[in-house]
Design a protein around this motif. Structure first.
Motif, short mmCIF file in Angstrom:
data_model
loop_
_atom_site.label_atom_id
_atom_site.label_comp_id
_atom_site.label_asym_id
_atom_site.label_seq_id
_atom_site.Cartn_x
_atom_site.Cartn_y
_atom_site.Cartn_z
N GLN A 52 0.83 -1.20 0.00
CA GLN A 52 0.00 0.00 0.00
C GLN A 52 0.87 1.25 0.00
O GLN A 52 1.95 1.29 0.59
N THR A 53 0.36 2.31 -0.64
CA THR A 53 1.06 3.59 -0.64
C THR A 53 0.91 4.26 0.72
O THR A 53 0.05 3.88 1.53
N ASN A 54 1.72 5.28 0.96
CA ASN A 54 1.63 6.02 2.23
C ASN A 54 0.26 6.68 2.41
O ASN A 54 -0.29 6.70 3.50
N SER A 55 -0.27 7.24 1.33
CA SER A 55 -1.57 7.89 1.45
C SER A 55 -2.67 6.86 1.74
O SER A 55 -3.60 7.14 2.50
N LEU A 57 -2.20 4.02 3.40
CA LEU A 57 -2.01 3.64 4.81
C LEU A 57 -2.55 4.70 5.75
O LEU A 57 -3.18 4.38 6.76
N THR A 58 -2.32 5.97 5.42
CA THR A 58 -2.86 7.05 6.24
C THR A 58 -4.39 7.01 6.22
O THR A 58 -5.03 7.16 7.27
#
Length: 104
Positions: A52-55, A57-58
């Protein structure tokens, strides 16, 4: 408790109606909740079985923390409604007096 309150407040025993409405709202809320979960996963661009990308995950962290906290706060407001045990006892007592007078 809500059936007693309704009868006390409006003078009509509508336990069957309130029971069916309760069942319907539970089913409806489950459907809406599942739809919201799907929409949120789509919104944060969740892709199964990939990193998953950081965005993403956020977004997932917000989905499992902030959003439930907001829903909990709304539920707390409902919980703090003025129908406590003492008021419920008064309602039951008033209804018993009402039915004793009605049946005599």
């Amino acid at each position: 408790m809500s059936v007693d309150y309704s009868e006390w407040k409006f003078g009509i025993n509508n336990a069957g109606f309130l029971g069916s409405i309760s069942n319907f709202t539970q089913i409806l809320s489950t459907a809406i909740g599942n739809g919201i979960i799907g929409w949120l996963l789509n919104y944060v661009k969740y892709e199964p079985n990939v990193t998953q990308t950081n965005s993403t995950l956020t977004g997932l962290k917000l989905t499992i923390s902030i959003i439930p906290a907001i829903i909990f706060a709304l539920g707390l407001v409902i919980h703090l409604w003025d129908l406590d045990q003492n008021k419920h006892k008064k309602i039951i007592s008033d209804l018993q007096i009402y039915y004793e007078k009605k049946n005599s």
